[in-house]
Write a protein that holds these residues in place. Structure first.
Motif, PDB file in Angstrom:
ATOM      1  N   ALA A  13      -6.468   2.926   6.834  1.00 26.31           N
ATOM      2  CA  ALA A  13      -7.790   2.895   6.200  1.00 26.31           C
ATOM      3  C   ALA A  13      -7.832   3.735   4.933  1.00 26.31           C
ATOM      4  CB  ALA A  13      -8.855   3.358   7.187  1.00 26.31           C
ATOM      5  N   GLU A  14      -7.030   4.790   4.879  1.00 24.67           N
ATOM      6  CA  GLU A  14      -7.031   5.685   3.716  1.00 24.67           C
ATOM      7  C   GLU A  14      -5.904   5.380   2.738  1.00 24.67           C
ATOM      8  OE1 GLU A  14      -9.590   7.596   3.365  1.00 24.67           O
ATOM      9  OE2 GLU A  14     -10.308   6.956   5.329  1.00 24.67           O
ATOM     10  N   ALA A  15      -5.158   4.306   2.979  1.00 26.06           N
ATOM     11  CA  ALA A  15      -4.040   3.978   2.095  1.00 26.06           C
ATOM     12  C   ALA A  15      -4.537   3.449   0.746  1.00 26.06           C
ATOM     13  CB  ALA A  15      -3.136   2.942   2.757  1.00 26.06           C
ATOM     14  N   GLU A  16      -3.710   3.605  -0.270  1.00 27.78           N
ATOM     15  CA  GLU A  16      -4.006   3.096  -1.608  1.00 27.78           C
ATOM     16  C   GLU A  16      -3.343   1.735  -1.784  1.00 27.78           C
ATOM     17  OE1 GLU A  16      -2.723   4.125  -6.238  1.00 27.78           O
ATOM     18  OE2 GLU A  16      -2.226   5.494  -4.598  1.00 27.78           O
ATOM     19  N   ILE A  17      -4.122   0.729  -2.183  1.00 35.35           N
ATOM     20  CA  ILE A  17      -3.551  -0.584  -2.474  1.00 35.35           C
ATOM     21  C   ILE A  17      -2.927  -0.533  -3.862  1.00 35.35           C
ATOM     22  CG2 ILE A  17      -4.057  -3.024  -2.850  1.00 35.35           C
ATOM     23  CD1 ILE A  17      -6.346  -2.766  -0.862  1.00 35.35           C
ATOM     24  N   VAL A  18      -1.628  -0.800  -3.929  1.00 34.98           N
ATOM     25  CA  VAL A  18      -0.925  -0.705  -5.211  1.00 34.98           C
ATOM     26  C   VAL A  18      -0.519  -2.069  -5.763  1.00 34.98           C
ATOM     27  CG1 VAL A  18      -0.119   1.643  -4.827  1.00 34.98           C
ATOM     28  CG2 VAL A  18       1.275  -0.256  -4.027  1.00 34.98           C
ATOM     29  N   LEU A  19      -0.346  -3.061  -4.891  1.00 35.87           N
ATOM     30  CA  LEU A  19       0.023  -4.406  -5.332  1.00 35.87           C
ATOM     31  C   LEU A  19      -0.564  -5.418  -4.363  1.00 35.87           C
ATOM     32  CD1 LEU A  19       3.842  -4.032  -6.144  1.00 35.87           C
ATOM     33  CD2 LEU A  19       2.028  -4.428  -7.825  1.00 35.87           C
ATOM     34  N   GLN A  20      -0.851  -6.586  -4.885  1.00 31.85           N
ATOM     35  CA  GLN A  20      -1.220  -7.716  -4.034  1.00 31.85           C
ATOM     36  C   GLN A  20      -0.820  -8.987  -4.765  1.00 31.85           C
ATOM     37  OE1 GLN A  20      -3.776 -10.188  -4.684  1.00 31.85           O
ATOM     38  NE2 GLN A  20      -4.041  -9.353  -6.757  1.00 31.85           N
ATOM     39  N   GLY A  21      -0.563 -10.030  -4.018  1.00 35.83           N
ATOM     40  CA  GLY A  21      -0.191 -11.286  -4.660  1.00 35.83           C
ATOM     41  C   GLY A  21       0.440 -12.233  -3.669  1.00 35.83           C
ATOM     42  N   PRO A  79       8.309  -0.788   6.088  1.00 40.95           N
ATOM     43  CA  PRO A  79       8.382   0.444   5.280  1.00 40.95           C
ATOM     44  C   PRO A  79       9.400   0.295   4.161  1.00 40.95           C
ATOM     45  CG  PRO A  79       9.605   0.725   7.326  1.00 40.95           C
ATOM     46  CD  PRO A  79       8.992  -0.639   7.386  1.00 40.95           C
ATOM     47  N   TRP A  80       8.964   0.541   2.941  1.00 41.67           N
ATOM     48  CA  TRP A  80       9.848   0.441   1.784  1.00 41.67           C
ATOM     49  C   TRP A  80      10.278   1.813   1.262  1.00 41.67           C
ATOM     50  CZ3 TRP A  80       7.289  -3.952  -1.628  1.00 41.67           C
ATOM     51  CH2 TRP A  80       7.550  -5.187  -1.034  1.00 41.67           C
ATOM     52  N   GLY A  81       9.884   2.871   1.947  1.00 42.95           N
ATOM     53  CA  GLY A  81      10.271   4.214   1.539  1.00 42.95           C
ATOM     54  C   GLY A  81       9.224   4.877   0.668  1.00 42.95           C
ATOM     55  N   ASP A  82       9.232   6.218   0.654  1.00 47.10           N
ATOM     56  CA  ASP A  82       8.309   7.016  -0.162  1.00 47.10           C
ATOM     57  C   ASP A  82       6.846   6.706   0.138  1.00 47.10           C
ATOM     58  OD1 ASP A  82      10.450   8.290  -1.487  1.00 47.10           O
ATOM     59  OD2 ASP A  82      10.602   6.624  -2.912  1.00 47.10           O
ATOM     60  N   GLY A  83       6.542   6.401   1.399  1.00 45.41           N
ATOM     61  CA  GLY A  83       5.164   6.151   1.785  1.00 45.41           C
ATOM     62  C   GLY A  83       4.630   4.789   1.396  1.00 45.41           C
ATOM     63  N   VAL A  84       5.492   3.877   0.950  1.00 44.39           N
ATOM     64  CA  VAL A  84       5.083   2.540   0.525  1.00 44.39           C
ATOM     65  C   VAL A  84       5.346   1.550   1.657  1.00 44.39           C
ATOM     66  CG1 VAL A  84       5.452   0.679  -1.143  1.00 44.39           C
ATOM     67  CG2 VAL A  84       5.513   3.068  -1.891  1.00 44.39           C
ATOM     68  N   VAL A 103       0.846  -1.193   0.000  1.00 41.68           N
ATOM     69  CA  VAL A 103       0.000   0.000   0.000  1.00 41.68           C
ATOM     70  C   VAL A 103       0.884   1.247   0.000  1.00 41.68           C
ATOM     71  CG1 VAL A 103      -1.817  -1.220   1.254  1.00 41.68           C
ATOM     72  CG2 VAL A 103      -0.176   0.196   2.522  1.00 41.68           C
ATOM     73  N   LYS A 104       0.255   2.359  -0.378  1.00 41.18           N
ATOM     74  CA  LYS A 104       0.937   3.652  -0.320  1.00 41.18           C
ATOM     75  C   LYS A 104       0.058   4.623   0.454  1.00 41.18           C
ATOM     76  CE  LYS A 104       3.534   6.940  -3.098  1.00 41.18           C
ATOM     77  NZ  LYS A 104       4.095   7.248  -4.442  1.00 41.18           N
ATOM     78  N   SER A 105       0.700   5.371   1.350  1.00 40.17           N
ATOM     79  CA  SER A 105      -0.068   6.269   2.208  1.00 40.17           C
ATOM     80  C   SER A 105       0.746   7.495   2.554  1.00 40.17           C
ATOM     81  CB  SER A 105      -0.468   5.543   3.496  1.00 40.17           C
ATOM     82  OG  SER A 105      -1.045   6.436   4.417  1.00 40.17           O
ATOM     83  N   ARG A 106       0.065   8.643   2.563  1.00 37.86           N
ATOM     84  CA  ARG A 106       0.694   9.880   3.042  1.00 37.86           C
ATOM     85  C   ARG A 106       0.489  10.051   4.546  1.00 37.86           C
ATOM     86  NH1 ARG A 106      -1.798  11.592  -1.743  1.00 37.86           N
ATOM     87  NH2 ARG A 106      -3.575  12.400  -0.537  1.00 37.86           N
ATOM     88  N   GLU A 107      -0.472   9.303   5.106  1.00 36.58           N
ATOM     89  CA  GLU A 107      -0.810   9.462   6.521  1.00 36.58           C
ATOM     90  C   GLU A 107      -0.012   8.535   7.446  1.00 36.58           C
ATOM     91  OE1 GLU A 107      -3.248   9.226   4.132  1.00 36.58           O
ATOM     92  OE2 GLU A 107      -3.565  11.408   4.145  1.00 36.58           O
ATOM     93  N   VAL A 108       0.327   7.353   6.959  1.00 37.11           N
ATOM     94  CA  VAL A 108       1.096   6.403   7.771  1.00 37.11           C
ATOM     95  C   VAL A 108       2.552   6.838   7.796  1.00 37.11           C
ATOM     96  CG1 VAL A 108       1.810   4.001   8.033  1.00 37.11           C
ATOM     97  CG2 VAL A 108      -0.487   4.538   7.184  1.00 37.11           C
ATOM     98  N   ASN A 109       3.154   6.768   8.972  1.00 36.89           N
ATOM     99  CA  ASN A 109       4.544   7.193   9.099  1.00 36.89           C
ATOM    100  C   ASN A 109       5.270   6.266  10.061  1.00 36.89           C
ATOM    101  OD1 ASN A 109       6.929   8.613   8.922  1.00 36.89           O
ATOM    102  ND2 ASN A 109       6.309  10.197  10.378  1.00 36.89           N
ATOM    103  N   LEU A 110       5.787   5.145   9.528  1.00 36.73           N
ATOM    104  CA  LEU A 110       6.560   4.183  10.301  1.00 36.73           C
ATOM    105  C   LEU A 110       7.980   4.143   9.754  1.00 36.73           C
ATOM    106  CD1 LEU A 110       3.964   1.262  10.479  1.00 36.73           C
ATOM    107  CD2 LEU A 110       4.495   2.919  12.282  1.00 36.73           C
ATOM    108  N   SER A 111       8.960   4.099  10.635  1.00 33.59           N
ATOM    109  CA  SER A 111      10.352   4.171  10.200  1.00 33.59           C
ATOM    110  C   SER A 111      11.073   2.836  10.237  1.00 33.59           C
ATOM    111  CB  SER A 111      11.112   5.181  11.068  1.00 33.59           C
ATOM    112  OG  SER A 111      11.111   4.784  12.428  1.00 33.59           O
ATOM    113  N   ARG A 112      10.412   1.809  10.741  1.00 31.52           N
ATOM    114  CA  ARG A 112      11.048   0.500  10.866  1.00 31.52           C
ATOM    115  C   ARG A 112       9.974  -0.583  10.786  1.00 31.52           C
ATOM    116  NH1 ARG A 112      11.524   3.328  15.388  1.00 31.52           N
ATOM    117  NH2 ARG A 112      13.803   3.484  15.272  1.00 31.52           N
TER     118      ARG A 112
END
Length: 333
Positions: free
Chosen positions: A265-273, A224-229, A200-209
């Motif tokens: 809840a407001e994150a965008e799902i960008v990949l699944q599998g 966290p993979w960086g850039d809000g992903v 997922v990608k989110s501007r609201e979630v902010n986790l560093s580890r």
């Protein structure tokens, strides 16, 4: 100096790439053959969480995984600039405090954080958790950039990488089989363990580890993979099926992510599998030697963590004959 050899490697996932890079840097002639014409299109490497967490893995893995994992973590940090050493957090909801106590008993290398200390480390996790366990020495990375880095570095070291070729050169002195579950044609006791994940990608979630949420029914980890992903994973299902994830797994993963941080809840799902991890019946990794053919397989849930050190062990065997009885077997079939 050890005599150089002409070595062919089958499979260009994380295991094969580390084998190619390690052996090429040691001066061997390396040909890496991958049946898919598209890099990383097959196999389970792209579906990994890529947490470099040897101490956390002690909860369910045998001692050898933690011991090898510590070396694997060190090799990643020494080799790949994108590896992040920011530790791991393990949390539980207040009603699940017993799960946190259990995890603490089964693992080591952690420091217990109070709810206030947890909020200072990760402000997004304030107020909902019964403290946390902090594993300061652990790390993580994003799989796809790491795989491309290994590929580029192996080629720079002189490895001949051939995509769209499943067969290896006939003149190879040694063949190293790193095909994962595809090697079941020669290793019938391999099994697949399905791991489903959502990115997922989110501007609201902010986790560093990476954060692991303990839960009696569906434990979760978020990386966290960086850039809000963020990668949300991962199920452990006895199945060799890959492809789209199930509705049940999606509901479980997303519900647990929401419990961890409602901002998901407001994150965008960008990949699944889902990918199918290769494992032997005891879930232990193996290096199997059969004349001029070597299998490196069975890394189960620890592919990224163990791939560097298994490459190191295979190279030492090729050059000196040294073996670790915890990893090397003559024939696992």
């Amino acid at each position: 100096m050890a005599k150089t050899k002409n070595i062919a490697i089958r499979g260009a996932g994380v295991v094969g790439l580390w084998q190619a890079l390690t052996l090429a840097r040691r001066g061997h002639k390396v040909t890496l053959c991958e049946r898919s014409p598209v890099p990383f299109a097959h196999g389970c490497s792209l579906y990994a969480g890529a947490m470099l967490a040897p101490n956390c893995e002690k909860e369910t893995a045998e001692l050898i995984v933690r011991e090898l994992g510590r070396r694997g973590l060190a090799l990643w940090l020494a080799t790949y600039p994108g590896a992040v050493a920011n530790g791991t957090l393990v949390v539980a909801l207040k009603r699940d405090r017993a799960e946190l106590d259990r995890f603490a008993r089964l693992t080591e290398g952690h420091r217990r954080l109070s709810p206030e200390e947890l909020a200072a480390a990760e402000p997004a996790l304030i107020d909902r958790f019964a403290g946390a366990l902090y594993y300061a020495e652990e790390g993580h990375l994003s799989p796809e950039p790491a795989l491309h880095f290994l590929l580029e570095q192996a080629q720079a070291a002189g490895a001949d990488v051939r995509f769209g070729e499943g067969e290896v050169p006939a003149d190879a002195d040694l063949i190293i089989d790193c095909r994962g579950l595809a090697a079941k044609d020669r290793l019938p006791n391999l099994r697949g363990v399905r791991g489903e994940r959502i990115v997922v990608k989110s501007r609201e979630v902010n986790l560093s580890r990476p954060v692991r949420l303990l839960h009696p029914r569906f434990p979760l980890y978020v990386v966290p993979w960086g850039d809000g992903v963020y990668m949300i994973g991962a199920t452990v299902i006895e199945s060799e099926e890959t492809g789209p994830i199930s509705v049940r797994s999606a509901l479980d993963l997303l519900s647990a992510a929401y419990a961890l941080d409602p901002a998901f809840a407001e994150a965008e799902i960008v990949l699944q599998g889902a990918g199918a991890r290769p494992a032997f019946p005891d879930n232990r990794p193996r290096i199997m030697v059969e004349r001029r053919y070597i299998y490196v397989n069975g890394l189960y849930r620890h592919g990224f963590l163990l791939a560097p050190v298994l490459a190191e062990l295979a190279a030492e065997f090729i050059e000196t004959g040294a073996t670790d009885p915890e990893v090397f077997v003559a024939d696992s079939r």
